[in-house]
Write an enzyme that holds these catalytic residues in place. Structure first.
Site, short mmCIF file in Angstrom:
data_model
loop_
_atom_site.label_atom_id
_atom_site.label_comp_id
_atom_site.label_asym_id
_atom_site.label_seq_id
_atom_site.Cartn_x
_atom_site.Cartn_y
_atom_site.Cartn_z
N ARG A 199 0.84 -1.20 0.00
CA ARG A 199 0.00 0.00 0.00
C ARG A 199 0.88 1.25 0.00
O ARG A 199 0.44 2.31 -0.45
CB ARG A 199 -0.88 0.04 1.27
CG ARG A 199 -1.96 -0.99 1.33
CD ARG A 199 -2.64 -1.01 2.71
NE ARG A 199 -3.16 0.26 3.14
CZ ARG A 199 -4.33 0.78 2.77
NH1 ARG A 199 -5.12 0.10 1.96
NH2 ARG A 199 -4.72 1.96 3.21
N ARG A 219 9.95 6.04 -2.38
CA ARG A 219 10.28 7.00 -3.44
C ARG A 219 11.75 7.41 -3.37
O ARG A 219 12.26 7.72 -2.29
CB ARG A 219 9.42 8.25 -3.29
CG ARG A 219 7.95 7.94 -3.40
CD ARG A 219 7.25 8.99 -4.25
NE ARG A 219 5.82 8.69 -4.31
CZ ARG A 219 4.95 9.11 -3.40
NH1 ARG A 219 5.33 9.89 -2.41
NH2 ARG A 219 3.68 8.77 -3.50
N ARG A 254 -9.36 -6.10 13.78
CA ARG A 254 -8.74 -5.18 14.74
C ARG A 254 -9.73 -4.07 15.01
O ARG A 254 -10.45 -3.63 14.10
CB ARG A 254 -7.45 -4.57 14.17
CG ARG A 254 -6.34 -5.55 13.96
CD ARG A 254 -5.86 -6.21 15.21
NE ARG A 254 -4.91 -5.38 15.97
CZ ARG A 254 -4.39 -5.77 17.12
NH1 ARG A 254 -4.73 -6.94 17.67
NH2 ARG A 254 -3.51 -4.99 17.75
N ARG A 279 -0.62 6.17 16.29
CA ARG A 279 -0.49 7.49 15.67
C ARG A 279 -1.32 8.51 16.43
O ARG A 279 -2.20 8.15 17.23
CB ARG A 279 -0.89 7.46 14.19
CG ARG A 279 -2.27 6.91 13.92
CD ARG A 279 -2.50 6.75 12.40
NE ARG A 279 -3.77 6.09 12.13
CZ ARG A 279 -4.17 5.70 10.92
NH1 ARG A 279 -3.44 5.92 9.85
NH2 ARG A 279 -5.33 5.09 10.77
N GLU A 313 -4.36 7.19 18.91
CA GLU A 313 -5.03 6.01 18.35
C GLU A 313 -4.32 4.74 18.82
O GLU A 313 -3.09 4.63 18.72
CB GLU A 313 -4.99 6.12 16.82
CG GLU A 313 -5.67 5.00 16.08
CD GLU A 313 -5.74 5.26 14.57
OE1 GLU A 313 -5.83 6.45 14.15
OE2 GLU A 313 -5.70 4.29 13.82
N TYR A 331 -9.70 -5.21 3.18
CA TYR A 331 -9.09 -3.94 3.62
C TYR A 331 -9.27 -2.98 2.44
O TYR A 331 -8.56 -3.07 1.46
CB TYR A 331 -7.63 -4.23 3.90
CG TYR A 331 -6.78 -3.12 4.48
CD1 TYR A 331 -7.27 -1.86 4.77
CD2 TYR A 331 -5.44 -3.38 4.75
CE1 TYR A 331 -6.44 -0.89 5.32
CE2 TYR A 331 -4.61 -2.41 5.30
CZ TYR A 331 -5.11 -1.17 5.58
OH TYR A 331 -4.28 -0.21 6.12
N ASP A 376 -9.89 0.94 0.75
CA ASP A 376 -9.94 2.40 0.82
C ASP A 376 -11.29 2.87 0.31
O ASP A 376 -12.03 2.11 -0.34
CB ASP A 376 -8.81 2.99 -0.02
CG ASP A 376 -7.45 2.73 0.62
OD1 ASP A 376 -7.40 2.57 1.84
OD2 ASP A 376 -6.45 2.69 -0.11
N1 UDP Z 1 2.89 0.87 8.42
C1 UDP Z 1 3.97 0.88 9.29
N2 UDP Z 1 4.48 2.08 9.71
C2 UDP Z 1 3.93 3.26 9.35
C3 UDP Z 1 2.83 3.26 8.46
C4 UDP Z 1 2.32 2.05 8.03
O1 UDP Z 1 4.46 -0.16 9.67
O2 UDP Z 1 4.42 4.30 9.80
C5 UDP Z 1 2.38 -0.43 7.95
C6 UDP Z 1 1.33 -0.98 8.92
O3 UDP Z 1 1.43 -2.38 8.93
C7 UDP Z 1 0.06 -0.53 8.27
C8 UDP Z 1 0.37 -0.68 6.79
O4 UDP Z 1 1.76 -0.30 6.69
O5 UDP Z 1 -1.03 -1.32 8.65
C9 UDP Z 1 -0.48 0.15 5.85
O6 UDP Z 1 -0.37 1.52 6.21
P1 UDP Z 1 -1.51 2.58 5.89
O7 UDP Z 1 -0.96 3.91 6.21
O8 UDP Z 1 -2.01 2.34 4.52
O9 UDP Z 1 -2.61 2.18 6.98
P2 UDP Z 1 -4.08 2.81 7.32
O10 UDP Z 1 -3.95 4.31 7.30
O11 UDP Z 1 -5.02 2.24 6.30
O12 UDP Z 1 -4.33 2.28 8.70
#
Ligand code: UDP
Length: 369
Positions: free
Chosen positions: A171, A175, A247, A277, A298, A346, A348
């Protein structure tokens, strides 16, 4: 026809609207006291800030039809998701980009140099990554993996990254330039008046009747000509094959004066920090002015029977229980299972709308409508 809908989130709204426009009568039963599912937004009663009640939602898509669709129902303001991450007392830019790499390693590498540098650290013996960890070790190497993904992923999923599919890491882009836009899609934005207002507009049709605070009992399916079910697929079948794993999230709200963290989303990637986060909602509406601020810490945990399911947990070793529910779902001619919980995916928001439109076309084709 009289169509029943379990839920009033994005999937049901999109399908309900299309069927209502075709003259069908829609009854939506929503167990919560608001529409919009987990996209729900509302004004914080103390600060007046628009908050994403169930966690941050940023609309992004590459699908012209989906972008036109949402713009039919609300005005989108330009918004680019730029996420930051705190690890070991330092702040970095996500998704991993040239700034992250150069700051992390204390270097001033060019794009090609950084690419070669990471390739040297990567485990090139992994040809086809079979799980999240292998995907990370193959493409970014152990240092960045351990700093940004290992701890966060353990907290977020309650599992080892070896037990989680590689698709979850895919996902996120990596870059080799300074582009820190979290998404690589052509269209991105934030609905000016929030997602709930957009979804209310979608379902604002004389043929749609919404009952809030009302559970859809699967025993009442025969009251309708057809039912679209966006609740958990295992709930529909009274968990007869066992419970699927989800979850859930807990949010701890607090307010401050001014600006708490200077960005909308700050990830905390170290395992020792209990939250995943912090979201500071006013940064999602940069066109508004607020003196105070509201933040959500969160936390992720296993979803119990009375909790709100957020993320379906996919496993690398397959899921027999899910297979059984999916087979049973195919036998239910009077019910179509839709959305994140109905299909246990999962998804979006843009994918949810695309899937809803596609599922409806298929349903209409099968019936010659
Ligand atoms: N992830 C991580 N560190 C980060 C951001 C994402 O390990 O700082 C991993 C984590 O397993 C997460 C996945 O990448 O579930 C997908 O991230 P995304 O930001 O797409 O998650 P969402 O915002 O959908 O919860």
């Amino acid at each position: 026809m009289h169509i029943g809908m379990a839920g009033a989130g994005l999937s049901c709204a999109v399908i309900g609207r299309a069927l209502a426009e075709d003259g069908h009568k829609i009854t939506m039963l929503e167990s919560r006291t608001h529409v919009g599912g987990n996209c729900h937004t509302e004004r914080d009663s103390e600060t007046g800030i628009m908050v994403h009640t169930y966690g941050p939602h940023i609309f992004h898509t590459d699908d012209d039809e989906v972008w036109d669709y949402v713009n039919r129902f609300t005005t989108f303001k330009p918004y680019v998701n730029r996420v930051k991450a705190t690890t070991k007392g330092r702040v970095f830019s996500l998704p991993i980009n040239l700034l992250t790499i150069n700051q992390f390693f204390g270097t001033t590498m060019s794009p090609d140099e950084a690419r070669n540098f990471l390739e040297e650290r990567a485990d090139t013996s992994i040809v086809e990554p079979k799980n999240f960890e292998e995907q990370a070790l193959r493409f970014i190497g152990p240092e960045l993996y351990e700093a940004f993904f290992l701890g966060y992923t353990r907290k977020q999923w309650g599992k080892e990254p070896t037990e989680i599919p590689a698709s979850i890491l895919k996902r996120l882009p990596v870059r080799f330039n300074y582009d820190d836009n979290y998404f690589a899609h052509r269209y991105q934005g934030m609905p000016e008046h929030g997602y709930t207002a957009m979804i209310e507009n979608i379902i604002d049709h004389p043929n749609i009747e919404v009952h809030l605070d009302t559970k859809f009992d699967p025993e009442n399916v025969q009251d309708y000509d057809h039912v679209f079910w966006s609740g958990p697929i295992d709930t529909y079948f009274s968990h007869k094959f066992g419970r699927l794993q989800y979850r859930t999230l807990d949010f701890e709200r607090s307010t401050k004066e001014g600006d708490a963290q200077g960005c909308a989303v700050m990830n905390y990637t170290d395992e020792e920090v209990p939250w995943t986060r912090i979201t500071e909602h006013k940064h999602f509406s940069p066109w508004e002015d607020h003196d105070d601020t509201v933040i959500f810490h969160e936390y992720s945990r296993a979803c119990g029977p009375d909790d709100i399911p957020y993320y379906p947990i996919h496993r690398t070793d397959g899921d027999d229980i899910l297979d059984k529910y999916q087979k049973a779902a195919q036998q239910e001619e009077a019910v179509t299972f839709i959305g994140r919980l109905g299909t246990y995916r999962y998804m979006d928001m843009d994918v949810t709308i695309r899937a809803a439109l596609d599922s409806l076309s298929e349903w209409c084709m099968e019936r010659g409508l």
